[in-house]
Design a protein around this motif. Structure first.
Motif, PDB file in Angstrom:
ATOM      1  N   UNK A 128       0.849  -1.193   0.000  1.00 26.49           N
ATOM      2  CA  UNK A 128       0.000   0.000   0.000  1.00 26.49           C
ATOM      3  C   UNK A 128       0.882   1.239   0.000  1.00 26.49           C
ATOM      4  N   UNK A 129       0.277   2.371  -0.333  1.00 24.82           N
ATOM      5  CA  UNK A 129       0.998   3.634  -0.268  1.00 24.82           C
ATOM      6  C   UNK A 129       1.536   3.883   1.139  1.00 24.82           C
ATOM      7  N   UNK A 130       0.720   3.629   2.133  1.00 24.06           N
ATOM      8  CA  UNK A 130       1.130   3.896   3.511  1.00 24.06           C
ATOM      9  C   UNK A 130       2.319   3.047   3.924  1.00 24.06           C
ATOM     10  N   UNK A 131       2.325   1.780   3.524  1.00 24.14           N
ATOM     11  CA  UNK A 131       3.441   0.907   3.897  1.00 24.14           C
ATOM     12  C   UNK A 131       4.742   1.379   3.255  1.00 24.14           C
ATOM     13  N   UNK A 132       4.685   1.658   1.967  1.00 25.30           N
ATOM     14  CA  UNK A 132       5.897   2.080   1.263  1.00 25.30           C
ATOM     15  C   UNK A 132       6.397   3.413   1.815  1.00 25.30           C
ATOM     16  N   UNK A 133       5.483   4.342   2.060  1.00 25.04           N
ATOM     17  CA  UNK A 133       5.887   5.637   2.615  1.00 25.04           C
ATOM     18  C   UNK A 133       6.593   5.458   3.946  1.00 25.04           C
ATOM     19  N   UNK A 134       6.126   4.519   4.762  1.00 23.27           N
ATOM     20  CA  UNK A 134       6.704   4.325   6.093  1.00 23.27           C
ATOM     21  C   UNK A 134       8.169   3.919   6.027  1.00 23.27           C
ATOM     22  N   UNK A 135       8.576   3.269   4.952  1.00 23.85           N
ATOM     23  CA  UNK A 135       9.972   2.837   4.825  1.00 23.85           C
ATOM     24  C   UNK A 135      10.911   4.035   4.726  1.00 23.85           C
ATOM     25  N   UNK A 193       9.858   8.743  -2.030  1.00 22.18           N
ATOM     26  CA  UNK A 193       8.914   8.785  -0.915  1.00 22.18           C
ATOM     27  C   UNK A 193       8.021  10.015  -0.988  1.00 22.18           C
ATOM     28  N   UNK A 194       8.555  11.128  -1.471  1.00 17.45           N
ATOM     29  CA  UNK A 194       7.760  12.352  -1.601  1.00 17.45           C
ATOM     30  C   UNK A 194       6.475  12.104  -2.385  1.00 17.45           C
ATOM     31  N   UNK A 195       6.599  11.357  -3.469  1.00 13.20           N
ATOM     32  CA  UNK A 195       5.446  11.168  -4.348  1.00 13.20           C
ATOM     33  C   UNK A 195       4.536  10.031  -3.895  1.00 13.20           C
ATOM     34  N   UNK A 196       5.037   9.168  -3.032  1.00 12.15           N
ATOM     35  CA  UNK A 196       4.151   8.208  -2.380  1.00 12.15           C
ATOM     36  C   UNK A 196       3.272   8.949  -1.379  1.00 12.15           C
ATOM     37  N   UNK A 197       3.866   9.873  -0.623  1.00  7.80           N
ATOM     38  CA  UNK A 197       3.088  10.691   0.307  1.00  7.80           C
ATOM     39  C   UNK A 197       2.103  11.572  -0.465  1.00  7.80           C
ATOM     40  N   UNK A 198       2.502  12.081  -1.617  1.00  7.49           N
ATOM     41  CA  UNK A 198       1.587  12.871  -2.450  1.00  7.49           C
ATOM     42  C   UNK A 198       0.403  12.027  -2.899  1.00  7.49           C
ATOM     43  N   UNK A 199       0.642  10.754  -3.201  1.00  8.65           N
ATOM     44  CA  UNK A 199      -0.455   9.852  -3.541  1.00  8.65           C
ATOM     45  C   UNK A 199      -1.403   9.671  -2.367  1.00  8.65           C
ATOM     46  N   UNK A 200      -0.840   9.573  -1.153  1.00  6.89           N
ATOM     47  CA  UNK A 200      -1.667   9.488   0.045  1.00  6.89           C
ATOM     48  C   UNK A 200      -2.486  10.762   0.234  1.00  6.89           C
ATOM     49  N   UNK A 215       2.084   5.742  -6.949  1.00  6.93           N
ATOM     50  CA  UNK A 215       2.030   7.151  -7.370  1.00  6.93           C
ATOM     51  C   UNK A 215       3.396   7.765  -7.604  1.00  6.93           C
ATOM     52  N   UNK A 216       4.452   7.018  -7.279  1.00  4.37           N
ATOM     53  CA  UNK A 216       5.798   7.520  -7.513  1.00  4.37           C
ATOM     54  C   UNK A 216       6.446   6.980  -8.767  1.00  4.37           C
TER      55      UNK A 216
END
Length: 377
Positions: free
Chosen positions: A159-166, A185-192, A258-259
């Motif tokens: 999930x976006x949240x899991x990947x962002x947490x890394x 990670x910036x764009x994973x958070x942007x997807x969130x 999203x990244x």
């Protein structure tokens, strides 16, 4: 991904001849682009490469080599690539649409929209939405972290949240807004952020806001664990010389999202970039915001919000992005006067150091994209 692919390459090897570069005919109207593409492909020992370019009146394609080893199949404008970080321009465009709708403020802290997500090692009260899209947040890149290199994480959905947490669990690399450093990670958070503000999935917003309205029928975000490409495609390889490993279906697609997760074609990406330059995707009054360079220390001082600026030797500038995914290298941009170009190759090597470079540096070495943008025949 270096460690995993190297391990895989030791276990599996594909040895096959690669088609010779296409030869430009004397009356070929795009000799300069063909020669540049041939040289680029030779430099990086890619099985194949393609340029899809044109203006508002005409579009053309030049190809070199093959879309699949063992076949004589030139890459076409409608063959699918994994376009990697070209996804970031799509994501930034959605965020800017939300800015236009009054749902997001670029200079508001990310904590406002995702309370409690960016905290601890990175401070969401100090990192703005603009910092995320501009890669000036200081948040570390999850792709450079041990979990990303763990094979167990490359063969299951995420999930976006899991990947962002890394990335978010690692200490900030600098104070927000003081440096530029590219971080997926910036764009994973942007997807969130997109999901939180809209109440819908990133995939739904991507389809309803960009893919559907622009008629990008060959563009999609693969579902988790759906590794096979749909329809005509370019096979992606790891390796060089006469030894290649087909990695088209090696990596779990939800490692990108999203990244970097989008699959598309040269024709679709070129159409998207041109629509963006024309003010069709992001409202024209917001294009200056998107294009304003960060002007900070780092490798890309002209990077704005999901786009970089490319000066053209024939005059003028183009705005676009670059992408890497295991087996693929892509880059695309467009100008305000209607010119656009996409360049793609189907190899990503590690032994020659290319995996440690940005897609722009890899593909820009032969200036193939800017040559195509300046090639009026």
């Amino acid at each position: 991904m270096r460690r995993t692919l190297v391990t895989a390459a030791l276990a599996i090897a594909l040895v096959a001849p690669v088609a010779a570069p296409a030869q430009s005919a004397p009356d070929d109207p795009h000799v300069a682009t063909q020669e540049s593409l041939d040289a680029l492909r030779s430099d990086w020992t890619a099985p194949g490469g393609v340029v899809v370019a044109g203006d508002r009146d005409d579009e053309w394609t030049v190809s070199s080599g093959t879309a699949a080893i063992g076949q004589d199949r030139p890459i076409t404008a409608t063959d699918k690539f994994r376009v990697g970080s070209l996804t970031k321009t799509f994501t930034a465009s959605i965020v800017l649409q939300l800015v236009d709708e009054g749902e997001v403020d670029l200079d508001e802290p990310i904590e406002t929209y995702l309370p409690g997500v960016v905290q601890g090692a990175n401070d969401g009260t100090e990192i703005t939405v603009r910092n995320l899209l501009q890669h000036t947040s200081g948040i570390p890149d999850y792709l450079q972290i041990e979990r990303m290199l763990d094979p167990r994480n490359q063969f299951r959905p995420h999930t976006l949240a899991e990947i962002a947490s890394w990335g978010l669990e690692k200490p900030s690399e600098f104070e927000p807004g003081t440096e530029y450093r590219y971080s997926n990670t910036n764009y994973i958070v942007a997807g969130m952020l997109i999901e939180k503000v809209t109440g819908r999935s990133y995939d739904q917003e991507l389809n309803d806001r960009i893919i559907g309205p622009l008629g990008l029928t060959d563009t999609y975000l693969p579902e988790p664990q759906h590794k096979q490409l749909v329809g005509p495609q370019v096979r992606g390889y790891f390796g060089q010389q006469f030894a290649y490993l087909d990695v088209t279906e090696l990596i779990e697609p939800s490692m990108g999202l999203s990244g970097g997760g989008i699959v598309s074609t040269g024709a679709d990406v070129a159409a998207f970039m041109q629509a963006l330059a024309d003010g069709t995707v992001v409202p024209r009054p917001l294009l200056p915001e998107m294009r304003t360079p960060n002007d900070l220390p780092g490798s890309a001082p002209k990077y704005g919000l999901g786009v970089d600026e490319f000066e053209l030797p024939c005059g003028g500038v183009a705005y676009g992005h670059y992408g890497i995914w295991p087996g693929y290298q892509t880059i695309a941009a467009a100008t305000d006067d209607g010119r656009h170009a996409f360049v793609g190759m189907n190899v990503l090597n590690f032994a020659d150091g290319s995996a440690g470079m940005s897609g722009r540096e890899i593909l820009g070495r032969a200036n193939t994209m800017v040559t195509a943008l300046c090639d009026n025949g």
